[in-house]
Design a protein around this motif. Structure first.
Motif, PDB file in Angstrom:
ATOM      1  N   LYS A 156       3.242  -4.355 -39.283  1.00  0.00           N
ATOM      2  CA  LYS A 156       3.501  -4.300 -37.845  1.00  0.00           C
ATOM      3  C   LYS A 156       4.677  -5.185 -37.414  1.00  0.00           C
ATOM      4  CE  LYS A 156      -0.321  -1.858 -37.508  1.00  0.00           C
ATOM      5  NZ  LYS A 156      -0.955  -2.045 -38.832  1.00  0.00           N
ATOM      6  N   GLY A 157       5.570  -5.482 -38.370  1.00  0.00           N
ATOM      7  CA  GLY A 157       6.733  -6.300 -38.052  1.00  0.00           C
ATOM      8  C   GLY A 157       6.569  -7.776 -38.347  1.00  0.00           C
ATOM      9  N   TYR A 158       5.387  -8.180 -38.800  1.00  0.00           N
ATOM     10  CA  TYR A 158       5.138  -9.593 -39.124  1.00  0.00           C
ATOM     11  C   TYR A 158       5.610  -9.911 -40.554  1.00  0.00           C
ATOM     12  CZ  TYR A 158       2.340 -10.123 -34.901  1.00  0.00           C
ATOM     13  OH  TYR A 158       1.935 -10.184 -33.582  1.00  0.00           O
ATOM     14  N   SER A 159       5.630 -11.184 -40.855  1.00  0.00           N
ATOM     15  CA  SER A 159       6.063 -11.642 -42.173  1.00  0.00           C
ATOM     16  C   SER A 159       5.087 -11.186 -43.251  1.00  0.00           C
ATOM     17  CB  SER A 159       6.151 -13.171 -42.205  1.00  0.00           C
ATOM     18  OG  SER A 159       7.081 -13.645 -41.256  1.00  0.00           O
ATOM     19  N   SER A 160       5.629 -10.677 -44.337  1.00  0.00           N
ATOM     20  CA  SER A 160       4.853 -10.359 -45.531  1.00  0.00           C
ATOM     21  C   SER A 160       5.838 -10.281 -46.694  1.00  0.00           C
ATOM     22  CB  SER A 160       4.095  -9.033 -45.381  1.00  0.00           C
ATOM     23  OG  SER A 160       4.992  -7.944 -45.385  1.00  0.00           O
ATOM     24  N   ARG A 161       5.358 -10.384 -47.906  1.00  0.00           N
ATOM     25  CA  ARG A 161       6.237 -10.267 -49.069  1.00  0.00           C
ATOM     26  C   ARG A 161       6.952  -8.915 -49.056  1.00  0.00           C
ATOM     27  NH1 ARG A 161       9.030 -13.156 -52.379  1.00  0.00           N
ATOM     28  NH2 ARG A 161       7.250 -14.557 -52.726  1.00  0.00           N
ATOM     29  N   GLU A 162       6.197  -7.851 -48.766  1.00  0.00           N
ATOM     30  CA  GLU A 162       6.771  -6.509 -48.705  1.00  0.00           C
ATOM     31  C   GLU A 162       7.891  -6.436 -47.662  1.00  0.00           C
ATOM     32  OE1 GLU A 162       5.061  -2.010 -47.830  1.00  0.00           O
ATOM     33  OE2 GLU A 162       4.246  -3.705 -46.711  1.00  0.00           O
ATOM     34  N   HIS A 163       7.659  -7.051 -46.524  1.00  0.00           N
ATOM     35  CA  HIS A 163       8.656  -6.997 -45.447  1.00  0.00           C
ATOM     36  C   HIS A 163       9.924  -7.751 -45.839  1.00  0.00           C
ATOM     37  CE1 HIS A 163       9.255  -7.197 -40.764  1.00  0.00           C
ATOM     38  NE2 HIS A 163      10.258  -6.630 -41.393  1.00  0.00           N
ATOM     39  N   PHE A 164       9.765  -8.942 -46.398  1.00  0.00           N
ATOM     40  CA  PHE A 164      10.941  -9.703 -46.820  1.00  0.00           C
ATOM     41  C   PHE A 164      11.709  -8.993 -47.928  1.00  0.00           C
ATOM     42  CE2 PHE A 164       8.851 -13.451 -44.807  1.00  0.00           C
ATOM     43  CZ  PHE A 164       9.924 -13.892 -44.055  1.00  0.00           C
ATOM     44  N   ASP A 165      10.981  -8.387 -48.867  1.00  0.00           N
ATOM     45  CA  ASP A 165      11.646  -7.651 -49.938  1.00  0.00           C
ATOM     46  C   ASP A 165      12.437  -6.467 -49.379  1.00  0.00           C
ATOM     47  OD1 ASP A 165      10.577  -9.389 -51.788  1.00  0.00           O
ATOM     48  OD2 ASP A 165       9.000  -8.024 -52.474  1.00  0.00           O
ATOM     49  N   ALA A 166      11.874  -5.791 -48.378  1.00  0.00           N
ATOM     50  CA  ALA A 166      12.570  -4.648 -47.776  1.00  0.00           C
ATOM     51  C   ALA A 166      13.823  -5.094 -47.036  1.00  0.00           C
ATOM     52  CB  ALA A 166      11.629  -3.916 -46.828  1.00  0.00           C
ATOM     53  N   ILE A 167      13.757  -6.212 -46.355  1.00  0.00           N
ATOM     54  CA  ILE A 167      14.935  -6.726 -45.648  1.00  0.00           C
ATOM     55  C   ILE A 167      16.030  -7.083 -46.662  1.00  0.00           C
ATOM     56  CG2 ILE A 167      15.812  -8.607 -44.217  1.00  0.00           C
ATOM     57  CD1 ILE A 167      12.983  -8.688 -42.913  1.00  0.00           C
ATOM     58  N   ALA A 168      15.619  -7.679 -47.785  1.00  0.00           N
ATOM     59  CA  ALA A 168      16.595  -8.030 -48.825  1.00  0.00           C
ATOM     60  C   ALA A 168      17.271  -6.787 -49.396  1.00  0.00           C
ATOM     61  CB  ALA A 168      15.908  -8.820 -49.932  1.00  0.00           C
ATOM     62  N   GLU A 169      16.525  -5.696 -49.513  1.00  0.00           N
ATOM     63  CA  GLU A 169      17.060  -4.470 -50.092  1.00  0.00           C
ATOM     64  C   GLU A 169      17.828  -3.631 -49.078  1.00  0.00           C
ATOM     65  OE1 GLU A 169      15.478  -0.301 -52.172  1.00  0.00           O
ATOM     66  OE2 GLU A 169      14.096  -1.983 -51.846  1.00  0.00           O
ATOM     67  N   LEU A 170      17.288  -3.495 -47.864  1.00  0.00           N
ATOM     68  CA  LEU A 170      17.834  -2.572 -46.867  1.00  0.00           C
ATOM     69  C   LEU A 170      18.693  -3.254 -45.806  1.00  0.00           C
ATOM     70  CD1 LEU A 170      14.552  -0.536 -46.221  1.00  0.00           C
ATOM     71  CD2 LEU A 170      16.454   0.106 -47.720  1.00  0.00           C
ATOM     72  N   GLY A 171      18.544  -4.578 -45.688  1.00  0.00           N
ATOM     73  CA  GLY A 171      19.173  -5.276 -44.577  1.00  0.00           C
ATOM     74  C   GLY A 171      18.317  -5.147 -43.330  1.00  0.00           C
ATOM     75  N   PRO A 172      18.626  -5.910 -42.297  1.00  0.00           N
ATOM     76  CA  PRO A 172      17.830  -5.825 -41.066  1.00  0.00           C
ATOM     77  C   PRO A 172      18.100  -4.542 -40.300  1.00  0.00           C
ATOM     78  CG  PRO A 172      19.657  -7.346 -40.773  1.00  0.00           C
ATOM     79  CD  PRO A 172      19.670  -6.947 -42.219  1.00  0.00           C
ATOM     80  N   SER A 173      17.102  -4.072 -39.587  1.00  0.00           N
ATOM     81  CA  SER A 173      17.247  -2.908 -38.712  1.00  0.00           C
ATOM     82  C   SER A 173      17.549  -3.386 -37.296  1.00  0.00           C
ATOM     83  CB  SER A 173      15.949  -2.096 -38.701  1.00  0.00           C
ATOM     84  OG  SER A 173      14.953  -2.785 -37.946  1.00  0.00           O
ATOM     85  N   SER A 174      17.765  -2.436 -36.404  1.00  0.00           N
ATOM     86  CA  SER A 174      18.027  -2.793 -35.009  1.00  0.00           C
ATOM     87  C   SER A 174      16.781  -3.316 -34.303  1.00  0.00           C
ATOM     88  CB  SER A 174      18.579  -1.587 -34.250  1.00  0.00           C
ATOM     89  OG  SER A 174      17.649  -0.526 -34.233  1.00  0.00           O
ATOM     90  N   LEU A 175      15.622  -3.221 -34.949  1.00  0.00           N
ATOM     91  CA  LEU A 175      14.392  -3.751 -34.359  1.00  0.00           C
ATOM     92  C   LEU A 175      14.059  -5.153 -34.860  1.00  0.00           C
ATOM     93  CD1 LEU A 175      11.927  -0.704 -34.279  1.00  0.00           C
ATOM     94  CD2 LEU A 175      13.353  -1.615 -32.447  1.00  0.00           C
TER      95      LEU A 175
END
Length: 220
Positions: free
Chosen positions: A185-204
């Motif tokens: 839901k947009g909160y911190s998690s290992r999966e979320h941080f890994d996705a940001i590292a791979e995809l970069g941040p989104s506009s959200l």
């Protein structure tokens, strides 16, 4: 430990002091890395009936239980609304101003729905009135620490706001796939941080928050 059940004791104490209507407020999404911050509001009066069975602060409830309780909470109160402030607004204005902005938007929605907010007393969870600085007309605000845990009306606002924001983030997962928003839901998690590292941040994403998070240890 069994979670503390909220009651209407505090609300009834306000009624005994002459208050005739209450707008209870709670925020969700304050600590998220992505998505809006939301402020939920519900309006009750002295004729309020017994709260929905199982009502708790939204943080203490599993997702299926929140989903089941949300329509019961909406039916229980006289009016409800959720105001939002976007990730971009959080970046430009800061989280406290955005809590006020989201709260002002929720209050405007209640007013548009026929609520006379000028005659209501507002209960804010916490010890800081973030709302009045964002309003054109001062509101009668009472702050209360752990109100989302102890006050049934605030717990209902919490559930309504949490379900509203969660549904938004789940829907955004189709627009911005790969970040795992269906689960985090947009909160911190290992999966979320890994996705940001791979995809970069989104506009959200809240870019200022990502910079701060980058200085902290990754969650385990």
């Amino acid at each position: 430990m069994t979670p503390i059940s909220p009651t209407l004791r505090f609300e009834k104490s306000l009624y005994r002091d002459g208050v005739t209507s209450i707008i209870a407020c709670d925020e969700v999404g304050r600590g998220a890395l992505a998505g809006p911050v939301a402020v939920g509001m519900v309006m009750i009066d002295t004729a309020v009936k017994r709260m929905p069975t199982g009502l708790r602060d939204s943080k203490l409830l599993p997702e299926p239980t929140r989903e089941a309780l949300e329509p019961l909470c909406r039916k229980w109160v006289l009016h409800s609304a959720v105001g939002l402030a976007s990730a971009a607004e959080v970046d430009s204005l800061g989280i406290m101003r955005c809590l006020g902005l989201a709260g002002a938007r929720a209050l405007a929605l209640l007013e548009a729905g026929g609520v006379d907010v000028s005659t209501s007393t507002l209960i804010l969870d916490g010890n800081y009135d973030y709302l009045n600085p964002a309003l054109y007309r001062p509101a009668r605000v009472v702050t209360r620490i752990k109100a989302d845990r102890d006050c049934a009306s605030v717990a209902a606002a919490s559930v309504i706001a949490k379900v509203h924001r969660d549904r938004m983030m789940i829907a955004h997962d189709a627009d911005y796939p790969g970040y795992g928003w269906v689960t985090n839901k947009g909160y911190s998690s290992r999966e979320h941080f890994d996705a940001i590292a791979e995809l970069g941040p989104s506009s959200l994403h809240r870019l200022t928050w990502l910079k701060e998070a980058a200085t902290l240890a990754m969650p385990t």
